[in-house]
Design an enzyme around this catalytic site. Structure first.
Site, short mmCIF file in Angstrom:
data_model
loop_
_atom_site.label_atom_id
_atom_site.label_comp_id
_atom_site.label_asym_id
_atom_site.label_seq_id
_atom_site.Cartn_x
_atom_site.Cartn_y
_atom_site.Cartn_z
N TYR A 171 0.84 -1.20 0.00
CA TYR A 171 0.00 0.00 0.00
C TYR A 171 0.88 1.26 0.00
CZ TYR A 171 -3.17 3.75 1.15
OH TYR A 171 -3.85 4.94 1.10
N ARG A 218 1.95 8.28 12.91
CA ARG A 218 1.62 9.51 13.65
C ARG A 218 0.12 9.82 13.65
NH1 ARG A 218 3.10 14.40 10.27
NH2 ARG A 218 1.19 13.63 9.27
N ARG A 228 -10.62 5.29 8.82
CA ARG A 228 -9.56 5.02 7.83
C ARG A 228 -8.51 4.20 8.57
NH1 ARG A 228 -8.70 9.11 3.86
NH2 ARG A 228 -6.63 9.60 4.60
N PHE A 288 15.72 19.12 -1.00
CA PHE A 288 14.34 18.68 -1.25
C PHE A 288 14.10 17.27 -0.72
CE2 PHE A 288 10.41 17.95 -3.35
CZ PHE A 288 10.49 16.75 -4.02
C1 D61 Z 1 12.10 12.61 -2.08
C2 D61 Z 1 11.39 13.75 -1.77
C3 D61 Z 1 10.02 13.70 -1.51
C4 D61 Z 1 9.34 12.49 -1.56
C5 D61 Z 1 10.05 11.35 -1.86
C6 D61 Z 1 11.45 11.44 -2.11
C7 D61 Z 1 9.38 10.16 -1.91
C8 D61 Z 1 8.01 10.10 -1.65
C9 D61 Z 1 7.30 11.22 -1.36
C10 D61 Z 1 7.95 12.43 -1.30
C11 D61 Z 1 5.83 11.12 -1.08
C12 D61 Z 1 5.64 11.13 0.42
C13 D61 Z 1 4.18 11.01 0.78
C14 D61 Z 1 4.05 11.26 2.26
C15 D61 Z 1 2.83 12.06 2.54
N1 D61 Z 1 1.64 11.27 2.27
C16 D61 Z 1 0.68 11.69 1.42
O1 D61 Z 1 0.73 12.76 0.86
C17 D61 Z 1 -0.46 10.70 1.24
O2 D61 Z 1 -0.96 10.75 -0.10
C18 D61 Z 1 -0.14 9.96 -0.95
C19 D61 Z 1 -0.69 9.97 -2.36
C20 D61 Z 1 -0.41 11.25 -3.04
C21 D61 Z 1 1.08 11.59 -3.04
C22 D61 Z 1 1.21 13.04 -3.21
C23 D61 Z 1 2.61 13.56 -3.19
C24 D61 Z 1 3.23 13.87 -1.98
C25 D61 Z 1 4.48 14.46 -1.98
C26 D61 Z 1 5.14 14.75 -3.18
C27 D61 Z 1 4.51 14.44 -4.39
C28 D61 Z 1 3.24 13.83 -4.40
C29 D61 Z 1 5.15 14.76 -5.58
C30 D61 Z 1 6.39 15.40 -5.58
C31 D61 Z 1 7.00 15.71 -4.37
C32 D61 Z 1 6.40 15.39 -3.19
C33 D61 Z 1 -1.58 11.06 2.24
O3 D61 Z 1 -2.15 12.29 1.85
C34 D61 Z 1 -2.28 13.15 2.94
C35 D61 Z 1 -3.31 14.17 2.53
O4 D61 Z 1 -4.28 13.74 1.89
O5 D61 Z 1 -3.11 15.34 2.90
C36 D61 Z 1 -2.62 9.96 2.17
O6 D61 Z 1 -3.74 10.24 1.74
O7 D61 Z 1 -2.27 8.84 2.59
MG MG Z 2 -4.75 9.10 0.38
#
Ligand code: D61
Ligand code: MG
Length: 414
Positions: A171, A218, A228, A288
């Site tokens: 997931y 968290r 959820r 970043f």
């Molecule tokens: C390097 C730098 C940033 C990174 C990385 C490596 C690897 C992974 C990520 C960022 C993503 C980390 C996600 C952690 C936060 N979780 C969420 O936002 C969940 O949604 C996930 C699906 C959508 C992903 C969106 C995303 C997030 C960060 C990014 C990115 C896309 C694109 C570029 C850079 C960073 C969480 O959502 C929380 C919410 O709804 O507010 C969920 O629904 O589980």
């Molecule tokens: Mg989500």
């Protein structure tokens, strides 16, 4: 956690003041929106409205990578806003998630029935699609490919929670690992990083899993109260029939044991995270990638063996976050920060915790990997200075006070 909480940590007050008075321009140079086409400027507004943690570090990226990562973020945030919207029936949501990537090449697709906080990225999706279509073809290919895979993966866990630890990894791969893999391909495509960064999908995946697992750990209470359930049943099923039971005060002991088990699992991604970051060459890309990772390890330390996780959302102090953000700019300082928080976890491992052996093993391995000359300085190192400052302040106030009371006494007696 508010600013006041940092008052007891003067080095965080220093960091906050530096941050306030532009001391972080080097780490987070502001980007100039005045020359941008209106649709692109609107996209950066969306970014600031939808992401507290990633907006600043994305805006600090160099060259055409900045726009590519901004659009990548908004496209996936829009997809996730559909996934998270509990008011959209599953039989509508599944085809929406599977077909979502196709809307990137359309000019007028939008969704007006969302009730989520980030619904503007769905209602004004044509703005995002326009900017997507303006990106270099190589960036479009990566973003569309990852969006397709994530949409597919999200449909698998719409009506079921992760059962095994492998399900949990799967997931988190779909919703965050794929983000790490996509970003790494964008970094290499921009030629600002070596091709190996984009090819080594295992390390890139671990970057995402460490962040997503930290968020899921968290946000236990916030999520379970909205029905959820993202904690794997293999972990909480040992302590109850329903995940919600872990929030009951009488279950705190079991809940904390389950919490420590999941944190121990998440810590196993640290060796990959460190190897991934040691390969980065571009400073803006390093910042970043590093800043969200050090925030995550600090959050895990704050949550470790902490019953407060089951009573509310545990957060790191604003001052602590700003201090780390300004210091996480080299591999040595990142290692020092990981070592600092890992040491704090080690000091708090309860000898009777069911995961004690596994936790000690991964903590010791992390401390070996993060040995550096210059340790990360936090409050404790400054105590002698604070105490003498406090005493000095105390003496000055006392002098001043006794001076006033003498005057008052003289006046009142006269
Ligand atoms: C390097 C730098 C940033 C990174 C990385 C490596 C690897 C992974 C990520 C960022 C993503 C980390 C996600 C952690 C936060 N979780 C969420 O936002 C969940 O949604 C996930 C699906 C959508 C992903 C969106 C995303 C997030 C960060 C990014 C990115 C896309 C694109 C570029 C850079 C960073 C969480 O959502 C929380 C919410 O709804 O507010 C969920 O629904 O589980
Ligand atoms: Mg989500």
């Amino acid at each position: 956690m508010g600013l006041l909480s940092s008052l007891a940590h003067p080095e965080e007050v220093v960091a906050l003041l530096k941050f306030k008075f532009g001391g972080c321009e080097t780490v987070m140079p502001k980007c100039d929106f005045s020359t941008m086409p209106p649709t692109r400027r609107r996209c950066y507004e969306f970014l600031k409205m939808t992401s507290r943690s990633f907006a600043a570090v994305i805006q600090a990226l160099e060259g055409d990578l900045r726009d590519a990562v901004c659009i990548f973020y908004l496209v996936l945030r829009a997809l996730d806003t559909v996934e998270d919207d509990m008011t959209i029936p599953i039989d509508v949501k599944v085809p929406m998630l599977k077909a979502f990537y196709t809307h990137l090449r359309e000019s007028d697709w939008r969704f007006m029935e969302s009730n989520e906080k980030d619904k503007m990225v769905l209602e004004e999706f044509p703005v995002i699609a326009t900017e997507f279509q303006a990106l270099a073809p190589i960036y479009q290919t990566v973003i569309s490919d990852i969006c397709q895979q994530m949409g597919e993966g999200m449909t698998i866990y719409l009506d079921q929670s992760p059962d095994s630890m492998d399900d949990w990894n799967e997931y988190c791969h779909y919703v965050a690992g794929l983000v790490g893999i996509g970003l790494s391909r964008l970094f290499s495509a921009s030629a600002m990083e070596d091709t190996v960064v984009g090819e080594d999908t295992r390390l890139a995946n671990s970057m995402g899993l460490f962040l997503q697992k930290t968020n899921i750990i968290r946000d236990f209470l916030e999520d379970v109260l909205q029905e959820r359930e993202f904690w794997p049943k293999e972990a909480w099923g040992k302590y109850g029939k329903k995940m919600l039971e872990l929030s009951r005060p009488e279950k705190r002991g079991d809940a904390v044991a389950c919490l420590n088990e999941l944190i121990t699992n998440a810590l196993h991604h640290i060796p990959d995270v460190l190897t991934y970051m040691s390969r980065l060459r571009n400073q803006s890309i390093f910042n970043f990638c590093a800043i969200p990772q050090v925030m995550a390890v600090a959050t895990l330390e704050r949550c470790y063996n902490n019953p407060a996780v089951f009573a509310g959302v545990v957060k790191i102090r604003k001052g602590e976050a700003v201090k780390m953000m300004m210091e996480a700019t080299t591999m040595d300082s990142v290692k020092a920060i990981f070592s600092h928080f890992t040491t704090h976890i080690k000091e708090r491992i309860p000898p009777n915790d069911p995961s004690v052996v596994t936790t000690r093993a991964i903590v010791d391995r992390t401390l070996t990997l993060t040995k550096v000359e210059q340790p990360y300085v936090s409050t404790s190192a400054y105590y002698p200075l604070y105490v003498s400052c406090a005493m000095l302040m105390g003496a000055i106030v006392w002098q001043y006070w006794t001076g006033i009371s003498n005057v008052v006494n003289n006046v009142s007696s006269s």
